[in-house]
Design an enzyme around this catalytic site. Structure first.
Site, short mmCIF file in Angstrom:
data_model
loop_
_atom_site.label_atom_id
_atom_site.label_comp_id
_atom_site.label_asym_id
_atom_site.label_seq_id
_atom_site.Cartn_x
_atom_site.Cartn_y
_atom_site.Cartn_z
N LYS A 98 0.84 -1.21 0.00
CA LYS A 98 0.00 0.00 0.00
C LYS A 98 0.87 1.26 0.00
O LYS A 98 0.63 2.18 -0.76
CB LYS A 98 -0.91 0.02 1.25
N ARG A 102 -9.21 0.37 9.22
CA ARG A 102 -8.79 -1.00 9.50
C ARG A 102 -9.83 -1.76 10.29
O ARG A 102 -9.62 -2.94 10.58
CB ARG A 102 -7.51 -0.96 10.33
N ARG A 150 12.25 -6.06 3.25
CA ARG A 150 12.09 -4.65 3.60
C ARG A 150 13.13 -4.28 4.65
O ARG A 150 13.77 -3.24 4.56
CB ARG A 150 10.68 -4.39 4.14
N ARG A 196 11.96 -2.25 11.33
CA ARG A 196 10.79 -1.80 12.08
C ARG A 196 10.51 -2.87 13.11
O ARG A 196 10.56 -4.04 12.80
CB ARG A 196 9.60 -1.69 11.12
N ARG A 217 -0.14 -9.73 13.04
CA ARG A 217 -0.79 -8.68 12.25
C ARG A 217 -1.71 -9.27 11.20
O ARG A 217 -2.76 -8.70 10.89
CB ARG A 217 0.27 -7.78 11.61
P1 ADP Z 1 1.49 -2.04 7.23
O1 ADP Z 1 1.32 -1.04 6.12
O2 ADP Z 1 2.79 -2.75 7.17
O3 ADP Z 1 0.33 -2.95 7.37
P2 ADP Z 1 1.18 0.20 8.99
O4 ADP Z 1 2.44 0.95 8.85
O5 ADP Z 1 -0.02 0.67 8.26
O6 ADP Z 1 1.50 -1.30 8.62
O7 ADP Z 1 0.76 0.10 10.54
C1 ADP Z 1 1.66 -0.34 11.54
C2 ADP Z 1 0.92 -0.48 12.87
O8 ADP Z 1 0.31 0.78 13.24
C3 ADP Z 1 -0.26 -1.46 12.86
O9 ADP Z 1 0.14 -2.79 13.07
C4 ADP Z 1 -1.13 -0.91 14.02
O10 ADP Z 1 -0.61 -1.25 15.28
C5 ADP Z 1 -0.97 0.58 13.86
N1 ADP Z 1 -2.02 1.15 12.98
C6 ADP Z 1 -1.81 1.73 11.76
N2 ADP Z 1 -2.98 2.14 11.23
C7 ADP Z 1 -3.95 1.79 12.11
C8 ADP Z 1 -5.37 1.89 12.13
N3 ADP Z 1 -6.05 2.46 11.11
N4 ADP Z 1 -6.04 1.42 13.21
C9 ADP Z 1 -5.39 0.87 14.22
N5 ADP Z 1 -4.06 0.71 14.28
C10 ADP Z 1 -3.33 1.16 13.24
#
Ligand code: ADP
Length: 188
Positions: free
Chosen positions: A13, A88, A127, A135, A146
């Site tokens: 994404k 989410r 990554r 990370r 996740r």
């Molecule tokens: P990725 O793109 O690798 O799935 P993100 O960088 O979007 O991960 O998110 C990393 C972490 O930040 C998630 O695992 C969660 O803990 C938190 N997070 C991000 N966006 C949200 C959201 N919309 N609602 C709840 N938690 C979030």
């Protein structure tokens, strides 16, 4: 135009959002990036969010919706945004609907980047190797968690948006450029 980029963790994404920002001048709102910025800045929110993110859980809907509302009202977002990593949960999606309605804004497309989950584990390792930064949520154990959270809380948004006629899918296993072309085909 407002769009959501949707997909499992590691689906690409962020990569595709960056491409749209560069090529179309769209504004990217990434809740993950916002939370990581709060963690780096050491704000109260950052301190609370860090432990939750490190274990692969979701930060509370209230906090996320608060962050997004604040950001959406900045002038640069008036032309439309790419939502990356948000919503989410169904509660977040309902919150987004209310936010958009209150501003008379529409949601144009929800683009699902479909991936094979086994491949995600290899990507997360890459990554870490490519960026030279690990990370804390980029490891196999947290990714498993996740993905579980994704299936439990986030995947229910697929029928939610499909019922609204907004959902489109692209093949996230194709190369970055090809995925980009598929997205361009949807956005026109
Ligand atoms: P990725 O793109 O690798 O799935 P993100 O960088 O979007 O991960 O998110 C990393 C972490 O930040 C998630 O695992 C969660 O803990 C938190 N997070 C991000 N966006 C949200 C959201 N919309 N609602 C709840 N938690 C979030």
């Amino acid at each position: 135009m407002n769009i959501i980029l949707f997909g499992a963790p590691g689906a690409g994404k962020g990569t595709q959002a960056t491409r749209l920002v560069d090529q179309r001048g769209m504004v990217q709102l990434s809740t993950g990036d916002m939370l990581r910025a709060a963690v780096s800045a050491g704000t109260d929110l950052g301190v609370r969010a860090k432990a939750i993110m490190d274990r692969g859980d979701l930060v509370s809907d209230d906090i996320i919706l608060g962050m997004i509302v604040e950001r959406m009202d900045s002038p640069d977002c008036a032309q439309g945004v790419i939502l990356d990593g948000f919503p989410r949960t169904v509660a977040q999606a309902n919150g987004l609907d209310e936010m958009l309605q209150a501003r008379n804004w529409s949601l144009d497309h929800v683009i699902e980047i479909q991936v094979d989950e086994a491949a995600l584990f290899a990507r997360i390792e890459n990554r870490a190797a490519e960026t030279g930064q690990v990370r804390e949520d980029d490891n196999a154990e947290t990714l498993r968690k996740r993905l579980d959270v994704y299936h439990e809380s986030t995947a229910p948004l697929l029928p939610f948006y499909s019922d609204k006629g907004l959902l489109r899918a692209v093949d996230g296993m194709a190369g970055i450029e090809e995925v980009g072309r598929q997205i361009d085909g949807i956005l026109g």
